[in-house]
Write a protein that holds these residues in place. Structure first.
Motif, PDB file in Angstrom:
ATOM      1  N   SER A 178       0.890  -1.084  -0.296  1.00 21.51           N
ATOM      2  CA  SER A 178      -0.064  -0.034   0.066  1.00 21.51           C
ATOM      3  C   SER A 178       0.718   1.285   0.005  1.00 21.51           C
ATOM      4  N   THR A 180      -3.466   5.216  -6.095  1.00 21.69           N
ATOM      5  CA  THR A 180      -4.252   4.524  -5.124  1.00 21.69           C
ATOM      6  C   THR A 180      -4.807   3.172  -5.766  1.00 21.69           C
ATOM      7  N   LEU A 181      -5.746   2.405  -4.515  1.00 21.20           N
ATOM      8  CA  LEU A 181      -6.186   1.226  -4.798  1.00 21.20           C
ATOM      9  C   LEU A 181      -7.213   1.259  -6.269  1.00 21.20           C
ATOM     10  N   ASP A 185     -10.416   0.395  -7.374  1.00 20.61           N
ATOM     11  CA  ASP A 185     -11.638   0.110  -6.689  1.00 20.61           C
ATOM     12  C   ASP A 185     -12.513  -1.287  -7.220  1.00 20.61           C
ATOM     13  N   SER A 202     -12.863  -6.218  -1.476  1.00 22.08           N
ATOM     14  CA  SER A 202     -12.410  -5.029  -1.375  1.00 22.08           C
ATOM     15  C   SER A 202     -13.364  -3.920  -1.580  1.00 22.08           C
ATOM     16  N   LEU A 250     -13.555  -1.720   1.286  1.00 21.33           N
ATOM     17  CA  LEU A 250     -12.714  -0.606   0.972  1.00 21.33           C
ATOM     18  C   LEU A 250     -13.285   0.716   0.422  1.00 21.33           C
ATOM     19  N   VAL A 305     -10.457   4.490  -1.775  1.00 18.35           N
ATOM     20  CA  VAL A 305      -9.641   5.090  -0.721  1.00 18.35           C
ATOM     21  C   VAL A 305      -8.822   6.051  -1.451  1.00 18.35           C
ATOM     22  N   ALA A 308     -10.615   4.194   5.211  1.00 14.93           N
ATOM     23  CA  ALA A 308      -9.239   4.038   4.852  1.00 14.93           C
ATOM     24  C   ALA A 308      -8.703   5.226   4.021  1.00 14.93           C
ATOM     25  N   ALA A 323      -0.671   4.117   5.595  1.00 16.30           N
ATOM     26  CA  ALA A 323      -2.084   4.091   5.523  1.00 16.30           C
ATOM     27  C   ALA A 323      -2.458   4.350   7.046  1.00 16.30           C
ATOM     28  N   THR A 377      -6.500   3.446   8.752  1.00 20.44           N
ATOM     29  CA  THR A 377      -7.792   2.958   8.626  1.00 20.44           C
ATOM     30  C   THR A 377      -8.635   2.963  10.042  1.00 20.44           C
ATOM     31  N   THR A 430      -9.658  -3.785   8.081  1.00 21.11           N
ATOM     32  CA  THR A 430      -9.542  -2.984   6.703  1.00 21.11           C
ATOM     33  C   THR A 430      -8.209  -2.780   6.589  1.00 21.11           C
ATOM     34  N   LEU A 437      -6.963  -3.688   2.735  1.00 20.16           N
ATOM     35  CA  LEU A 437      -6.120  -2.678   1.917  1.00 20.16           C
ATOM     36  C   LEU A 437      -4.722  -3.285   1.281  1.00 20.16           C
TER      37      LEU A 437
END
Ligand SMILES: [Zn+2]
Length: 210
Positions: free
Chosen positions: A104, A113-114, A116, A122, A126, A129, A155, A163, A165, A176, A180
């Protein structure tokens, strides 16, 4: 009035979460911090300068939401103001974890970033994020960036840092953090080792989000 046995029980839970965080490699040396809300006015937080893998339940620090440190046995984490600001921003938050999980954190350093829409789990845990710009640890600049997101996400990624959360309790906040990092690891494998990732379709994303 908080009973000693209740405080001791929460302290033991923080020790357990710290061990899991350390064993999973989410923190190195004395990195990271963990806190839990005890009532509307009080939290218990990890002390400064102690590895999360070797916490002692008697070393946790009791702090009021206005920043008054009640415990005299140890100094609180230098990120205590960040924790207090998050609790004050959203009264439904019961616990917060902060760590530097490698995948992460690497995504954040690279400016990503992630994604989604890679995994159903997730998506459900999540949501979106945000990647927040770099701010010096321990300063007000860090909570200033996080607080606007406290109502709508669980998060945040901190660029060049790690990070944070949160959740209804310690396990929820830690799960979380775990989700992540798990998602970031899979994303990096797909997008940077294999070089390909298929997304969950918009229609299926709608189904997941209900
Ligand atoms: Zn940190």
């Amino acid at each position: 009035m908080l009973s000693d046995s209740f405080i001791a029980d929460v302290a033991a839970q923080i020790v357990s979460i710290g061990q899991r965080m350390y064993q999973k490699g989410f923190v190195a040396a004395n990195d990271g911090n963990i806190s839990c809300r005890l009532d509307e006015n009080t939290i218990l937080i990890t002390p400064t300068g102690v590895s999360k893998g070797f916490l002692d339940a008697s070393g946790m620090v009791l702090v009021r939401l206005d920043g008054t440190v009640i415990s005299k046995n140890a100094a609180p984490s230098c990120e205590m103001p960040m924790h207090l600001r998050i609790y004050r921003a959203n009264s439904s938050i019961g616990a917060i974890t902060h760590a530097h999980p490698p995948y992460s954190t690497a995504l954040g350093i690279a400016g990503f970033t992630l994604n989604d829409s890679l995994l159903p789990e997730s998506v459900l845990r999540l949501h979106d994020v945000p990647l927040l710009p770099y701010a010096t640890p321990g300063t007000d600049a860090l909570p200033d960036l996080i607080v606007p997101h406290c109502e709508k996400t669980r998060a945040v990624l901190l660029q060049n840092h790690g990070a944070v959360t949160w959740g209804k309790d310690l396990q929820d906040a830690f799960f979380t953090m775990e989700a992540l990092e798990h998602t970031a690891q899979i994303q990096l494998i797909c997008e940077h080792l294999i070089g390909k990732s298929n997304r969950i379709s918009a229609e299926h994303m709608q189904e997941l989000k209900g």
